[in-house]
Design a protein around this motif. Sequence first.
Motif, PDB file in Angstrom:
ATOM      1  N   THR A   1       0.833  -1.198   0.000  1.00 11.05           N
ATOM      2  CA  THR A   1       0.000   0.000   0.000  1.00 11.05           C
ATOM      3  C   THR A   1       0.871   1.253   0.000  1.00 11.05           C
ATOM      4  O   THR A   1       1.968   1.248   0.551  1.00 11.05           O
ATOM      5  N   ILE A   2       0.367   2.313  -0.598  1.00 14.43           N
ATOM      6  CA  ILE A   2       1.015   3.603  -0.465  1.00 14.43           C
ATOM      7  C   ILE A   2       0.460   4.280   0.784  1.00 14.43           C
ATOM      8  O   ILE A   2      -0.572   3.885   1.316  1.00 14.43           O
ATOM      9  N   ARG A   3       1.137   5.310   1.254  1.00  9.82           N
ATOM     10  CA  ARG A   3       0.641   6.051   2.410  1.00  9.82           C
ATOM     11  C   ARG A   3      -0.697   6.694   2.067  1.00  9.82           C
ATOM     12  O   ARG A   3      -0.856   7.265   0.979  1.00  9.82           O
ATOM     13  N   PRO A   4      -1.680   6.604   2.966  1.00  9.18           N
ATOM     14  CA  PRO A   4      -2.961   7.272   2.698  1.00  9.18           C
ATOM     15  C   PRO A   4      -2.781   8.749   2.359  1.00  9.18           C
ATOM     16  O   PRO A   4      -3.501   9.288   1.516  1.00  9.18           O
ATOM     17  N   GLU A   5      -1.787   9.395   2.997  1.00  7.11           N
ATOM     18  CA  GLU A   5      -1.544  10.813   2.724  1.00  7.11           C
ATOM     19  C   GLU A   5      -1.102  11.052   1.279  1.00  7.11           C
ATOM     20  O   GLU A   5      -1.284  12.156   0.738  1.00  7.11           O
ATOM     21  N   ASP A   6      -0.507  10.025   0.658  1.00  8.61           N
ATOM     22  CA  ASP A   6      -0.017  10.165  -0.716  1.00  8.61           C
ATOM     23  C   ASP A   6      -1.025   9.691  -1.757  1.00  8.61           C
ATOM     24  O   ASP A   6      -0.762   9.767  -2.964  1.00  8.61           O
ATOM     25  N   ALA A   7      -2.165   9.183  -1.304  1.00  8.78           N
ATOM     26  CA  ALA A   7      -3.189   8.700  -2.229  1.00  8.78           C
ATOM     27  C   ALA A   7      -3.812   9.876  -2.981  1.00  8.78           C
ATOM     28  O   ALA A   7      -3.727  11.025  -2.544  1.00  8.78           O
ATOM     29  N   PRO A   8      -4.452   9.606  -4.118  1.00  5.86           N
ATOM     30  CA  PRO A   8      -5.042  10.682  -4.922  1.00  5.86           C
ATOM     31  C   PRO A   8      -6.032  11.528  -4.126  1.00  5.86           C
ATOM     32  O   PRO A   8      -6.697  11.038  -3.216  1.00  5.86           O
ATOM     33  N   ASP A   9      -6.121  12.800  -4.501  1.00  7.52           N
ATOM     34  CA  ASP A   9      -7.059  13.714  -3.847  1.00  7.52           C
ATOM     35  C   ASP A   9      -8.479  13.559  -4.370  1.00  7.52           C
ATOM     36  O   ASP A   9      -9.409  14.178  -3.859  1.00  7.52           O
ATOM     37  N   VAL A  10      -8.645  12.742  -5.409  1.00  4.46           N
ATOM     38  CA  VAL A  10      -9.963  12.463  -5.975  1.00  4.46           C
ATOM     39  C   VAL A  10     -10.325  11.019  -5.670  1.00  4.46           C
ATOM     40  O   VAL A  10      -9.518  10.107  -5.875  1.00  4.46           O
ATOM     41  N   ALA A  11     -11.527  10.790  -5.178  1.00  5.39           N
ATOM     42  CA  ALA A  11     -11.966   9.445  -4.810  1.00  5.39           C
ATOM     43  C   ALA A  11     -12.126   8.554  -6.040  1.00  5.39           C
ATOM     44  O   ALA A  11     -12.434   9.026  -7.137  1.00  5.39           O
ATOM     45  N   THR A  12     -11.907   7.254  -5.830  1.00  3.77           N
ATOM     46  CA  THR A  12     -12.173   6.241  -6.855  1.00  3.77           C
ATOM     47  C   THR A  12     -13.489   5.557  -6.511  1.00  3.77           C
ATOM     48  O   THR A  12     -13.657   5.053  -5.401  1.00  3.77           O
ATOM     49  N   THR A  13     -14.421   5.551  -7.451  1.00  2.00           N
ATOM     50  CA  THR A  13     -15.712   4.904  -7.226  1.00  2.00           C
ATOM     51  C   THR A  13     -15.792   3.632  -8.062  1.00  2.00           C
ATOM     52  O   THR A  13     -15.491   3.647  -9.259  1.00  2.00           O
ATOM     53  N   ILE A  14     -16.163   2.529  -7.417  1.00  2.00           N
ATOM     54  CA  ILE A  14     -16.280   1.243  -8.114  1.00  2.00           C
ATOM     55  C   ILE A  14     -17.582   0.568  -7.733  1.00  2.00           C
ATOM     56  O   ILE A  14     -18.223   0.916  -6.736  1.00  2.00           O
ATOM     57  N   THR A  15     -17.983  -0.408  -8.552  1.00  2.33           N
ATOM     58  CA  THR A  15     -19.087  -1.285  -8.182  1.00  2.33           C
ATOM     59  C   THR A  15     -18.563  -2.712  -8.064  1.00  2.33           C
ATOM     60  O   THR A  15     -17.599  -3.091  -8.742  1.00  2.33           O
ATOM     61  N   MET A  16     -19.189  -3.482  -7.177  1.00  4.16           N
ATOM     62  CA  MET A  16     -18.876  -4.909  -7.046  1.00  4.16           C
ATOM     63  C   MET A  16     -20.169  -5.695  -7.062  1.00  4.16           C
ATOM     64  O   MET A  16     -21.130  -5.330  -6.375  1.00  4.16           O
ATOM     65  N   ASP A  17     -20.184  -6.754  -7.854  1.00  6.57           N
ATOM     66  CA  ASP A  17     -21.347  -7.633  -7.929  1.00  6.57           C
ATOM     67  C   ASP A  17     -21.105  -8.890  -7.116  1.00  6.57           C
ATOM     68  O   ASP A  17     -19.996  -9.453  -7.134  1.00  6.57           O
TER      69      ASP A  17
ATOM     70  N   GLY B   1     -26.273  -9.236  -5.570  1.00  4.37           N
ATOM     71  CA  GLY B   1     -26.617  -7.872  -5.947  1.00  4.37           C
ATOM     72  C   GLY B   1     -25.377  -7.046  -6.200  1.00  4.37           C
ATOM     73  O   GLY B   1     -24.284  -7.580  -6.397  1.00  4.37           O
ATOM     74  N   ARG B   2     -25.538  -5.741  -6.191  1.00  4.44           N
ATOM     75  CA  ARG B   2     -24.445  -4.821  -6.520  1.00  4.44           C
ATOM     76  C   ARG B   2     -24.233  -3.805  -5.409  1.00  4.44           C
ATOM     77  O   ARG B   2     -25.188  -3.257  -4.864  1.00  4.44           O
ATOM     78  N   VAL B   3     -22.963  -3.543  -5.106  1.00  2.33           N
ATOM     79  CA  VAL B   3     -22.571  -2.537  -4.112  1.00  2.33           C
ATOM     80  C   VAL B   3     -21.704  -1.492  -4.805  1.00  2.33           C
ATOM     81  O   VAL B   3     -20.847  -1.839  -5.622  1.00  2.33           O
ATOM     82  N   THR B   4     -21.932  -0.239  -4.480  1.00  7.04           N
ATOM     83  CA  THR B   4     -21.093   0.841  -4.984  1.00  7.04           C
ATOM     84  C   THR B   4     -20.254   1.378  -3.833  1.00  7.04           C
ATOM     85  O   THR B   4     -20.777   1.633  -2.736  1.00  7.04           O
ATOM     86  N   LEU B   5     -18.948   1.520  -4.083  1.00  8.54           N
ATOM     87  CA  LEU B   5     -18.036   1.931  -3.029  1.00  8.54           C
ATOM     88  C   LEU B   5     -17.187   3.116  -3.468  1.00  8.54           C
ATOM     89  O   LEU B   5     -16.859   3.255  -4.652  1.00  8.54           O
ATOM     90  N   LYS B   6     -16.826   3.923  -2.500  1.00 11.35           N
ATOM     91  CA  LYS B   6     -15.919   5.043  -2.730  1.00 11.35           C
ATOM     92  C   LYS B   6     -14.629   4.774  -1.966  1.00 11.35           C
ATOM     93  O   LYS B   6     -14.648   4.507  -0.765  1.00 11.35           O
ATOM     94  N   LEU B   7     -13.502   4.820  -2.689  1.00  8.18           N
ATOM     95  CA  LEU B   7     -12.190   4.581  -2.107  1.00  8.18           C
ATOM     96  C   LEU B   7     -11.450   5.911  -2.043  1.00  8.18           C
ATOM     97  O   LEU B   7     -11.269   6.578  -3.073  1.00  8.18           O
ATOM     98  N   TYR B   8     -11.014   6.290  -0.848  1.00  9.27           N
ATOM     99  CA  TYR B   8     -10.391   7.605  -0.721  1.00  9.27           C
ATOM    100  C   TYR B   8      -9.449   7.669   0.471  1.00  9.27           C
ATOM    101  O   TYR B   8      -9.862   7.516   1.616  1.00  9.27           O
ATOM    102  N   LYS B   9      -8.172   7.811   0.200  1.00  9.49           N
ATOM    103  CA  LYS B   9      -7.150   8.056   1.212  1.00  9.49           C
ATOM    104  C   LYS B   9      -7.273   7.137   2.434  1.00  9.49           C
ATOM    105  O   LYS B   9      -7.411   7.575   3.569  1.00  9.49           O
ATOM    106  N   GLY B  10      -7.220   5.838   2.167  1.00  7.03           N
ATOM    107  CA  GLY B  10      -7.225   4.857   3.238  1.00  7.03           C
ATOM    108  C   GLY B  10      -8.598   4.406   3.692  1.00  7.03           C
ATOM    109  O   GLY B  10      -8.701   3.506   4.532  1.00  7.03           O
ATOM    110  N   ASN B  11      -9.650   5.008   3.144  1.00  8.87           N
ATOM    111  CA  ASN B  11     -11.013   4.689   3.581  1.00  8.87           C
ATOM    112  C   ASN B  11     -11.810   3.990   2.490  1.00  8.87           C
ATOM    113  O   ASN B  11     -11.625   4.245   1.300  1.00  8.87           O
ATOM    114  N   VAL B  12     -12.694   3.106   2.918  1.00 10.01           N
ATOM    115  CA  VAL B  12     -13.641   2.443   2.027  1.00 10.01           C
ATOM    116  C   VAL B  12     -15.047   2.777   2.530  1.00 10.01           C
ATOM    117  O   VAL B  12     -15.367   2.473   3.681  1.00 10.01           O
ATOM    118  N   THR B  13     -15.856   3.362   1.690  1.00  8.32           N
ATOM    119  CA  THR B  13     -17.199   3.755   2.092  1.00  8.32           C
ATOM    120  C   THR B  13     -18.213   3.165   1.129  1.00  8.32           C
ATOM    121  O   THR B  13     -18.096   3.347  -0.091  1.00  8.32           O
TER     122      THR B  13
END
Length: 409
Positions: free
Chosen positions: A211-227, A343-355
């Motif tokens: 993993t990279i440091r959460p502080e060094d992660a992108p400033d824009v969230a990554t949004t994904i879906t999982m089935d 079913g399907r889940v949508t998640l937001k990945l951002y600086k060490g967090n999964v929502t």
Amino acid sequence: MAAKSVKKVVLAYSGGLDTSVILKWLQQTYGCEVVTFTADLGQGEELEPARRKAEMAGVKQIFVDDLRETFVKDFVFPMFRANALYEGQYLLGTSIARPLIAQRQIEIAEEVGADAVAHGATGKGNDQVRFEVAYYALKPDVTVIAPWREWDLTSRTRLIEFAEKNQIPVTKDKRGEAPFSVDANLLHSSSEGKILEDPAIEADEIVYQRTIRPEDAPDVATTITMDFHNGDAVAINGVALSPATLLTQLNALGKANGIGRLDLVENRFVGMKSRGIYETPGGTILLAAHRGIESITLDREAAHLKDSLMPRYAELIYNGFWFSPERRMLQALIDTSQASVSGRVTLKLYKGNVTVIGRESPNSLYSMKVVTFEDDQGAYNQVDAQGFIKLQALRLRLGAAAGRKGGTP
């Protein structure tokens, strides 16, 4: 145990210093034929050098098996159906790999007619228990050789001296003290020992590999879906993937967003506390997604029962009892609960967090008609709540009337 009682042994072999020394030590101490088995569980290392080292040591039967799909499909996924966390935090990356290695070792022992198996786990750790309990569950009469509990090579210096005396190649970085030890597979990496032994000192950034440091992660969230289908993840962003490929992609997504780091002091099964640094980027995302789809597809009491059993299930895996009847019983209950978990889940990945930000399923138990703050058109009679509340409070009212507060005499 007399050395002459062993004719052929299957060794769990990585090709590193420890198992290379063990290979030679077995040949010398037991005078037996050694068969090596190297498992590819997605540790990210080139495994052909292990084959070449075994050949140089005179090994005639060498097994190098790609078990990545089996690992995720038959071990990781069943564990994640349970949302298993040891002591509330650890995703059991090392623990879940050991039963598969042991299983394949026993299969090879049967194939080649070996009467013993050997591993390189030390006498202080959990892995010796995990390997050996699994061996005995699968082949009750097998002979187990644990060199770290038998030999006098009790230091890194003595291991290197033995290696050099016996013309075993020793890489330069092994001649000094390694700053920490690492175990890795497709689910996680685990680092412990040496510079990590003091739990009061923050781990150096050099420890982190996945993993990279959460502080060094992108400033824009990554949004994904999982089935999901019947509790197992089957697709990312609508693209169907095999179990190992899916986890590999989740690892990449987690790494890029600084997800999955854990600094943990845990209670080992053998009795001591130990400090480990774990990185489980894909598994951290998978756990959040699975809980997200369960939140709309599992009945309340079924979900709460699962959660109440989870610590026991996780402890069984941590302690090495994957092949026990109680783990199988719990697995049957857990798998039954997953029949509607699709079913399907949508998640937001951002600086060490999964929502989890969205979830949908054809089996959803969530009813907007019932839960709405607007007119529900008779879907829920709010007057019914009065009797429900009074019944729930009945024992408290009786206690208060008898002069007791909060049920305390």
